[in-house]
Design an enzyme around this catalytic site. Sequence first.
Site, PDB file in Angstrom:
ATOM      1  N   GLU A  75       0.824  -1.209   0.000  1.00 37.88           N
ATOM      2  CA  GLU A  75       0.000   0.000   0.000  1.00 37.88           C
ATOM      3  C   GLU A  75       0.860   1.262   0.000  1.00 37.88           C
ATOM      4  O   GLU A  75       0.388   2.350   0.332  1.00 37.88           O
ATOM      5  CB  GLU A  75      -0.958  -0.022   1.196  1.00 37.88           C
ATOM      6  N   HIS A  85      -4.022   1.484   7.696  1.00 33.76           N
ATOM      7  CA  HIS A  85      -2.644   1.772   7.272  1.00 33.76           C
ATOM      8  C   HIS A  85      -1.899   2.281   8.501  1.00 33.76           C
ATOM      9  O   HIS A  85      -2.504   2.920   9.378  1.00 33.76           O
ATOM     10  CB  HIS A  85      -2.599   2.878   6.205  1.00 33.76           C
ATOM     11  N   CYS A 106      -2.730  11.224   4.073  1.00 24.31           N
ATOM     12  CA  CYS A 106      -3.073  10.289   2.983  1.00 24.31           C
ATOM     13  C   CYS A 106      -2.993  10.974   1.639  1.00 24.31           C
ATOM     14  O   CYS A 106      -2.757  10.337   0.622  1.00 24.31           O
ATOM     15  CB  CYS A 106      -4.508   9.783   3.122  1.00 24.31           C
TER      16      CYS A 106
HETATM   17  O1  SUG Z   1      -7.716   2.861   0.714  1.00 19.92           O
HETATM   18  N1  SUG Z   1     -10.498   4.956   1.106  1.00 19.92           N
HETATM   19  C1  SUG Z   1      -9.049   4.803   1.046  1.00 19.92           C
HETATM   20  C2  SUG Z   1      -8.398   5.752   2.018  1.00 19.92           C
HETATM   21  C3  SUG Z   1      -6.901   5.747   1.861  1.00 19.92           C
HETATM   22  C4  SUG Z   1      -6.211   6.509   2.946  1.00 19.92           C
HETATM   23  N2  SUG Z   1      -4.815   6.507   2.765  1.00 19.92           N
HETATM   24  C5  SUG Z   1      -3.905   6.427   3.739  1.00 19.92           C
HETATM   25  N3  SUG Z   1      -4.196   6.077   4.951  1.00 19.92           N
HETATM   26  N4  SUG Z   1      -2.684   6.671   3.431  1.00 19.92           N
HETATM   27  C6  SUG Z   1      -8.654   3.364   1.347  1.00 19.92           C
HETATM   28  O2  SUG Z   1      -9.257   2.763   2.226  1.00 19.92           O
HETATM   29  C7  SUG Z   1     -12.777   4.599   0.305  1.00 19.92           C
HETATM   30  C8  SUG Z   1     -13.523   4.722  -0.990  1.00 19.92           C
HETATM   31  C9  SUG Z   1     -14.997   4.495  -0.828  1.00 19.92           C
HETATM   32  O3  SUG Z   1     -15.417   3.806   0.104  1.00 19.92           O
HETATM   33  O4  SUG Z   1     -15.776   5.013  -1.675  1.00 19.92           O
HETATM   34  C10 SUG Z   1     -11.270   4.449   0.143  1.00 19.92           C
HETATM   35  O5  SUG Z   1     -10.823   3.883  -0.833  1.00 19.92           O
END
Ligand code: SUG
Length: 449
Positions: free
Chosen positions: A175, A253, A372
């Site tokens: 990730e 994460h 993020c």
């Molecule tokens: O991968 N949310 C992302 C958020 C990513 C956050 N990034 C870090 N922590 N670096 C994920 O979970 C949700 C999309 C939705 O539900 O429509 C989403 O993909």
Amino acid sequence: MPEVNFDGIVGATHSYAGLSYGNVASSRNQGAQSNPRSAALQGLAKMEAVAALGIVQGVLPPHERPHLPTLRAHGYSGSDGDVLSKVAHDDPVLLARVSSASAMWTANAATVMPACDTRDGRTHLVTANLREMFHRAIEPAVTARALRAVFTDDTRFHVHEALSGNRDAMNFGDEGAANHTRLTRSAQNGGETAGIHLFVYGTAPECARVPTQFPARQTRAASERIAQLGGLDPASCVYAQQSADCIDAGVFHNDVICVGNGNLLLCHEAAFEDRARTHASLRHAVGDALIITEITQEELTLDEAVKSYLFNSQLLTLVDGTMALVCPIECQEFPRVCAAIERVISDTANPLRRAIFIDVRESMRNGGGPACLRLRVPLTTADLNCVNPAMIVNAEKLRQLRDWVTRRYRETLMPMDLADPTLLRETRDGLDELTRLLSMGNIYDFQRE
Ligand code: SUG
């Protein structure tokens, strides 16, 4: 020079589809109306605020969504309009997945290993495969193209394709930078200062405990392979298992429970499965200069940490050598979080001197805080001079991007709007214009057909 932050521009199909199991904000807001225009403007305002602190700020583009090539690969055929109406009827979840604007969270775009830490003296960026979640696993090909549009000079940069390999045999779930923290022996975090690489994984065959409720998205095998691809000195790498309890509490994460910069690691005391061993390995690798500042369970429960997203703040080194914490505005709604921030700022043993609160609420509702939304790239001044200048923002570029968003983005979006062929046309026309604005070349599938 300090590291450069590359923020993802929020895409025009930004929506709430509850796609990320284990990400509590994503699940909670499933089906809600989204506001793509304000989401993108919030992102641009954050970039402006960070740039105003004297930090070099770059951008990475949104992806083409809905992604028709993925739908066609799943057997849908006919005109684009036919494909959209069929999938909306048969499988609205698939439509939501291929429409997610999730590429905005560029902390998941790649893992970055700067030139001063790598064997061949180039900056290595390993594109993340994001294979745990379908809607994110379709990002890597275009992410690699976008990164190559920024880091065009092969003599200085190496953009790697995402890790592949049989999922069960090799288990290479990756990730990106969200599970990687680079530490140094001073507040300096740029490309001139050698670093130690902390890789945090959720699972490995030898783990005695793994999460039981939610998926562990990063594997140790992937982190080790990344370090190898970058040619990092093994002595400069620390591998630590993320606490299984954290993952089960919604810490999908490591950057939801820990943030590090320069010689400061700010984390919750429950962040790691083996706290003592992780601290000892870091102290050994970084040396006496390392400052580990913990927030205790008593100060903040895991639940409060996840709800406020305190640890998903950007920890930045300012020109005067002090640090600032760019926090989500939601932190201000939690008196105990404010008290914890105050406590750390008033402790002169660490370089953190100020907190700034930023409104990225649209992204936060999908579990994406300030940290993020950005990919950190430590560069030297000479390296920066070789980066595509059209993708580095200044006041004029921000004005152009604001104007582009205002003209091209819808104010609101509901899940059923994703099947609208007019939306597809609007997003493609918008991205076509953006590739020219950012001098990226044709990175999108619809431009290459
Ligand atoms: O991968 N949310 C992302 C958020 C990513 C956050 N990034 C870090 N922590 N670096 C994920 O979970 C949700 C999309 C939705 O539900 O429509 C989403 O993909």
